[in-house]
Design an enzyme around this catalytic site. Structure first.
Site, short mmCIF file in Angstrom:
data_model
loop_
_atom_site.label_atom_id
_atom_site.label_comp_id
_atom_site.label_asym_id
_atom_site.label_seq_id
_atom_site.Cartn_x
_atom_site.Cartn_y
_atom_site.Cartn_z
N SER A 121 9.53 16.53 -2.84
CA SER A 121 8.83 16.73 -1.57
C SER A 121 9.50 17.79 -0.70
O SER A 121 9.18 17.88 0.47
CB SER A 121 8.75 15.40 -0.80
OG SER A 121 10.04 14.93 -0.50
N LYS A 147 9.14 8.71 6.28
CA LYS A 147 9.56 10.05 6.69
C LYS A 147 9.17 10.32 8.14
O LYS A 147 9.95 10.90 8.91
CB LYS A 147 8.92 11.09 5.76
CG LYS A 147 9.42 11.01 4.32
CD LYS A 147 8.67 11.99 3.43
CE LYS A 147 9.14 11.89 1.97
NZ LYS A 147 8.42 12.81 1.09
#
Length: 784
Positions: free
Chosen positions: A685, A728
């Site tokens: 990511s 996140k």
């Protein structure tokens, strides 16, 4: 034992203190020592000693009753005289009493502080008999008692001489009963019998029974003595057992077999299992009692009987009650709670619905195991837990063959026996931590357990019969799904428990953990109080986890410190503050990641997911003179290294759009560094963050310092979706990030993010790297 004679006459309605007796019945002219320990009984003895030493003795109906009421005491007893009193060191009293006369309790006059009774004489009547008939009765009972004396070696010598000196039939009955060992109920029955003839007949019946038992014992001892081998004690014991069995006409083995047969009949087994059990039982009946194979068969039958075949717990399908229980035990976890309520609703309408196998996936400490217990409580079922961590032997699941020494069923069947019902909630813990070796693959054995189409006839190697597991609610737990074999994972419905947000941890600590720790440490709310700001400080600076296990340990440490101050009576402030917290816990262990105060070229903020939750990740890029090398530091994993190479290739393919000269990289080295180099970092990511940082370094255009990015990038600049968006975003919010760039396919995950955070952070969802760069760069980098 001597029986003195002492005339005594009971006055009708005479009030006497009552001493209830356990397992003993006193007859007239009988002297017996008694130990008195109960408070009411001691008071009764003291009252008798204050008057004329006369007391009423009556037996209790139940010897276990420590505080008998009038209904718990026989009405017929014996008025007795206390001959001697001796106080014991432990506060009890030892008395010597002599039975005087049979009496009946007319009524109870007092109950406190002792039992007082109004007594009346219990008259003895005799049937119309001639003297000759009475003499015959007396001679018969005397002869029977003399035979009894010969069979009972415990009676003192000289008993026959004392017997011959008694001429009164009633006195003779009392003498015999004083020396006859029979049950308390039978003795009471004889005492209460007013008809002298019937009393003599009852005593004769008891004597004949005891004589017969004594003769049998004598014959057994004689037979054992003849068969005994003096050199082998074991042989002697076996022969004695055989002699007893022969005399009784049956053996213990036969009684055990009959008991097993009854248990098999009551177990509710299916037809094929019942046939197998009876076959093994018949085989056991033909085997010698001490054979090794007989022990194996017996153990096998015990397992067949003990495993539940038809017993089930009745499900409580009230969804409102279940929701209340789940909310009491766990904060948050709304999706999983909804799934369980859906299960209850389906179960209520569809009685045959088997449901799915649930797999709770999440990091340690998020409450996977405790959630299973709450589900069982909500359903009203038994809960059993099977730990699969480190299991590498297939026999742990399927069991061992009976041919092996010490063979046992597998853990599944053992847990079913422990549950005691065919529909428990069974938690298979740490299913991702199984392994395999030369002894087989336990994960393959679990396929049959967890497949709803197969577990209706699960086969355990030890039982050798099919067992129905279809009514069991299986819940498995795992930290990650990567280590679970694909065929096994395919049979389970995965429910992810990503961890708790900071706000959720504060609520959990306030509502669950703090009250629990206060109780365990003996503290009250007035001793210590945790404000939300203090809990937040603990969560941010003393723990770093997705769950609350470390948080609970830290709270326990604070409580221990306060408990010590309370015990030592030292002054302290019960209202915790951040500064006071440091004196208890020491220096802060973790620092909170925060966004950079200003923008710089070659610097970008990314977001990462770890087992401890989400974190922000700073990426730095420097372009220095060199030979075109790509240098990666910061202990990056293979996936992030490949992301960096793909990012560089993407930039090279779009060099003209970024106004970069051809071969711009050939005379420069690109150094990519992720700080905190000692901590391993990996994951798919960080692609767009690396591209943004590298473009910023090459074009000398800073990236916005208040923007965080996540997403993977292809060589053609397409942004791919990622996982863990909620964690996140929470990390970015804690760090003061104002805007987030994420893949457009992750826009559907916005529902999981708390509303207050969605209002405070601006989200931009992009499908290509061009869109991402346009959103994060402080100046345009594309050629116009």
């Amino acid at each position: 034992m001597t029986i003195p004679k002492k005339p005594y006459r009971i006055k009708t309605g005479e009030s006497l203190p009552l001493l209830p007796l356990r397992d003993i019945v006193v007859f007239p002219r009988m002297m017996v020592p008694l130990f008195v320990g109960r408070e009411k009984s001691i008071r009764a003895v003291e009252r008798a000693m204050e008057s004329n030493n006369i007391i009423m003795l009556a037996a209790q109906k139940s010897a276990r009753d420590d505080n008998p009421e009038p209904d718990d005491i026989y009405r017929v007893g014996c008025v007795s005289e206390i001959m001697q009193v001796l106080k014991m060191p432990d506060g009890t009293i030892k008395i010597m009493v002599e039975g005087l006369q049979r009496a009946e309790i007319a009524s109870f006059t007092e109950s406190k502080p002792m039992l007082m009774t109004a007594v009346e004489k219990s008259s003895t009547i005799s049937a119309v008999m001639t003297d000759t008939e009475m003499k015959a009765l007396v001679r018969g009972i005397v002869n029977l008692f003399k035979k009894y004396i010969k069979t009972d070696s415990s009676l003192p010598p000289g008993m026959e001489t004392e017997l011959d000196s008694i001429t009164d039939p009633e006195e003779l009955c009392d003498f015999i009963m004083a020396n006859l060992s029979i049950k308390t109920e039978e003795r009471q029955k004889v005492l209460a019998e007013n008809d002298l003839v019937k009393r003599i007949e009852d005593i004769c019946t008891h004597l004949e029974s005891e004589i017969e038992i004594g003769q049998i014992e004598k014959r057994v001892r004689g037979r054992v003595k003849k068969q005994m081998d003096k050199t082998q004690k074991e042989y002697y014991l076996n022969e004695q057992m055989k002699a007893i069995q022969k005399e009784l006409g049956r053996s213990d083995l036969k009684s055990d077999i009959e008991e097993l047969r009854q248990k098999i009949g009551k177990a509710g087994m299916p037809k094929e299992v019942l046939a197998k059990s009876l076959k093994e039982l018949n085989k056991l009946e033909q085997m010698p009692p001490m054979s090794a194979e007989g022990t194996v068969v017996r153990n096998y039958l015990d397992w067949l009987v003990d495993v539940p075949w038809s017993k089930r717990n009745r499900d409580n399908l009230d969804t409102k009650r279940a929701k209340k229980i789940l909310d009491e035990d766990h904060y948050g976890l709304d999706k999983i709670k909804e799934r369980m309520l859906d299960y209850l609703a389906v179960k209520k309408l569809s009685k045959t619905g088997r449901g799915s196998i649930l797999c709770l996936v999440g990091p340690p400490g998020v409450g996977k195991t405790s959630l299973g217990k709450s589900i069982a409580r909500a359903l009203g079922r038994q809960f059993v837990r099977v730990s699969l961590g480190g299991v590498r032997d297939e026999a742990e699941i399927r069991g061992h063959r009976r041919t092996y020494i010490g063979a046992l069923p597998g853990r599944i069947i053992q847990s079913m026996k422990k549950a005691g019902s065919i529909n428990p909630v069974m938690m298979l813990d740490e299913i991702d931590k199984m392994s395999m070796d030369f002894r087989g693959d336990p994960s393959a054995a679990l396929l049959e357990v967890l497949d709803p189409e197969q577990n209706i006839s699960f086969s355990d190697h030890y039982l050798e019969v099919d067992y129905n597991l279809s009514e069991v609610l299986f819940i498995t737990t795992a930290n990650t799904v990567h280590n679970i074999p694909a065929p096994l994972l395919d049979r389970m419905e995965t429910l992810r428990m990503a961890g708790y947000t900071e706000q959720e941890k504060v609520k959990i600590a306030s509502n669950f953990l703090v009250p629990k720790q206060l109780k365990e440490h003996g503290l009250k709310n007035r001793n210590i109080s945790f404000a939300d700001s203090v809990l937040t400080n603990i969560i941010r600076h003393y723990t770093r986890e997705a769950g609350v296990r470390s948080l609970e340990r830290v709270l326990a440490k604070v409580c221990r410190k306060v408990t010590r101050k309370v015990v030592e009576k030292r002054k302290y402030n019960p209202k915790l503050s951040v500064s006071l917290l440091k004196s208890y816990l020491g220096v802060e262990k973790y620092r909170l990641e925060s966004a950079q105060a200003h923008s710089e070229a070659g610097f970008a903020v990314g977001m990462a997911w770890t087992e401890a939750g989400g974190e922000i990740m700073n990426i730095e890029v420097s372009v220095v003179p060199g030979k075109g090398k790509l240098i990666l530091t910061g202990k990056l994993g293979d996936v992030m290294r490949e992301s960096a190479q793909a990012a560089l290739t993407y930039i090279r393919s779009r060099a003209r759009m970024f106004s970069l000269r051809p071969g711009f990289y050939s005379k420069s080295d690109i150094h990519i560094h992720v700080p905190e180099g000692a901590i391993p970092k990996d994951g798919p990511s960080a692609g767009i963050t690396m591209v943004a940082a590298m473009v910023s370094a090459f074009c000398k255009v800073p990236v916005r310092h208040d923007v965080a990015m996540t997403g993977e990038v292809t060589l053609r600049g397409k942004v791919l979706p990622i996982g863990g968006l909620k964690e996140k975003v929470m990390a970015a919010h804690r760090a003061g990030i104002k805007a987030i760039i994420a893949p457009e396919e992750n826009e559907r995950d916005m529902e999981e993010i708390p509303k207050n955070i969605r209002r405070e952070i601006k989200f931009t969802f992009v499908g290509s790297m061009d869109e991402a760069l346009s959103a994060v760069m402080t100046e345009p980098v594309f050629k116009q």
